[in-house]
Scaffold this motif. Sequence first.
Motif, PDB file in Angstrom:
ATOM      1  N   ASP A  83      -9.023  -5.431   1.855  1.00 28.72           N
ATOM      2  CA  ASP A  83      -8.348  -4.143   1.643  1.00 28.72           C
ATOM      3  C   ASP A  83      -8.457  -3.260   2.885  1.00 28.72           C
ATOM      4  O   ASP A  83      -7.484  -2.626   3.304  1.00 28.72           O
ATOM      5  N   LYS A 134      -6.209  -4.591   5.591  1.00 26.54           N
ATOM      6  CA  LYS A 134      -4.783  -4.298   5.316  1.00 26.54           C
ATOM      7  C   LYS A 134      -4.417  -2.864   5.677  1.00 26.54           C
ATOM      8  O   LYS A 134      -3.285  -2.565   6.021  1.00 26.54           O
ATOM      9  N   SER A 135      -5.411  -1.979   5.599  1.00 25.74           N
ATOM     10  CA  SER A 135      -5.144  -0.558   5.872  1.00 25.74           C
ATOM     11  C   SER A 135      -5.122  -0.256   7.373  1.00 25.74           C
ATOM     12  O   SER A 135      -4.768   0.847   7.783  1.00 25.74           O
ATOM     13  N   LYS A 174      -4.443   0.206  11.276  1.00 22.18           N
ATOM     14  CA  LYS A 174      -3.315   0.379  12.202  1.00 22.18           C
ATOM     15  C   LYS A 174      -3.643  -0.275  13.541  1.00 22.18           C
ATOM     16  O   LYS A 174      -2.768  -0.673  14.298  1.00 22.18           O
TER      17      LYS A 174
END
Length: 585
Positions: A222, A225-226, A228
């Motif tokens: 998770d 995935k977050s 940048k």
Amino acid sequence: MAIVTESAPAAAPSTAAAQPQETVDGFKLVIEALKLNGLDTIYGLPGIPITDLTRRAQADGIRVLSFRHEQNAGYAASIAGFLTQKPGICLTVSAPGFLNGLNALAHATTNCFPMILISGSSEREVVDLQQGDYEEMDQLAVAKPICKAAFRVLHAEDIGVGIARAIRAAVSGRPGGVYLDLPAKLFAQSIEAEAGRKSLIKVVDPAPKQLPAPDAVKRAMDLLKSAKKPLIVLGKGAAYAQADADIKALIEKTGIPYLPMSMAKGLLPDTHEQCASAARSFVLPEADVVMLIGARLNWLLSHGKGKTWGGKSSKDWGNQKFIQVDISPIEADSNVRIDAPVVGDIGSVVAAFLKDIASVPRAPADWVNAINERKSKNVAKMGETLAKDPSPMNFHSALNVVRDIVKANPDAMLVNEGANALDFTRSIVDMYKPRKRIDVGTWGIMGIGMGYCVAAAVVTKQQVIAIEGDSAFGFSGMEVETICRYDLPVCIVVMNNNGVYRGTDVDPTGRDPAPTVFVKGARYDRIIEAFGGVGANATTPAELRKAMEEAIRSRKPTLINAVIDETAGTESGRITGLNPTAKKK
Ligand code: ADP
Ligand code: TPW
Ligand code: MG
């Protein structure tokens, strides 16, 4: 298993009716226990009480590599452990030999390499009463604080258990150094052969997989995935784990830039488009999510904080969030907060990540592009420096040759130690395959060189290239005899700048040479000639290239004295700032 070695009628009752009993002694049980567990190589140095152990081990088919100093045998064992995932075995005599081996035992523990130091020891009763036995020392007590586990075997029937425990302790969980104390008396003890055979243990599943908890995997994914600006840092734990294909898949399927620590170089080729080594000082402070795989946030990563990571001062944390994959459950939070610790073996963890990999978005293009921009600038700058051909030769022009040679021989093992000789090699010489680069490790220790060369050649059977500072080489230089004796395909390049860091210091009083300076213009190449190896003196890149190519073609033990500008190095190489005087400023 052919365990019966001797019949011992002398020990049996002398009645005519008694059958001679087949017995086995401690020597044989140690040898058979090692063999039973696939431990087929001993790095050691003979003497009381283990001389016959070395002889009989050799006679029984174990490869026994005899060194000139136990420290080098120990370093060889430690790196054999790293390369094979089996504990490297170092064998020494009591007190002084044991102490000489301890440095390597501590090194193995610090670097998470599996190794077993087996030392003979003196008579317990005499040692414990401090009555002055031959080489008296309470070795078990001395070893304990610097190793992962320490055991002593007093009875022949316990040898199997002792060796099994040592193996498990060395390779399970976080690998490390284990000490095994074998008193002299043990070797001569005889027990009934069948009982001896039954007492041995073939260790089942010595390094059990440690599957990560599903919620820990999910938390990590998770977070990833977050991201940048994600970054993956590969450490030597990742190299040790031998999960090469899955690690490659993780990196390539996500497109995430990665940074290899020194001994993780080559897990993916350093020339890989996602390799961010050439933009290290840009990616560390800029990344927002960093996944550490088998790398600790110790001094080598500036403890995860400070300016390197975008913190304002040396104690400040940056803004990154960390995922840490490690087999040790207590590693997380050792320096900064770890937002997503994943405890497990790297093979199992990365495999678990891959199951969910399709849902991880590819690393954002603006992040990748920004890195690539930095990279190409730095690569171009380095290219210019490497293209120069100064006289005398400097680190860059010499290492430009090594870079070409390694590129042409990607299976060769690269051993590396020194300060400038280390730092420049690490940044200039690209590695192409996993576990090819072995170096000073977590402590930045000098002296691993020739021991590593022997083990690397013996374990991998590949050509070995050692890039050695002239100071670094001196710590283990006598082992060139060992290299010649076993006729190993080792090409040693001594980067000779007349000293530690540089050869230019002077004693302000004019009395002695400065502490950092050696005999000027020394000819290290002549050392190997004393033992029948090939020596070469190289004052230009062309001479260096010719000598290295010839060494690799012939596979003969070779030592090249590479004459380097004595002004070329910097104090402590890349870590000048760690000097107390620099800190004071
Ligand atoms: P580097 O110096 O390359 O950054 P370190 O020696 O600091 O690497 O870190 C290696 C880490 O890898 C250690 O914390 C160790 O516990 C971990 N490790 C070693 N083997 C494994 C493995 N098979 N699975 C998971 N972690 C491992
Ligand atoms: C066991 C301290 C770090 S680097 C180094 C020393 C003595 C030698 C640097 O000189 P070298 O390299 O090898 O000639 P170069 O290219 O910069 O000239 N003792 C131990 N380990 C360490 N690390 C040291 C001392 C040290
Ligand atoms: Mg030097």
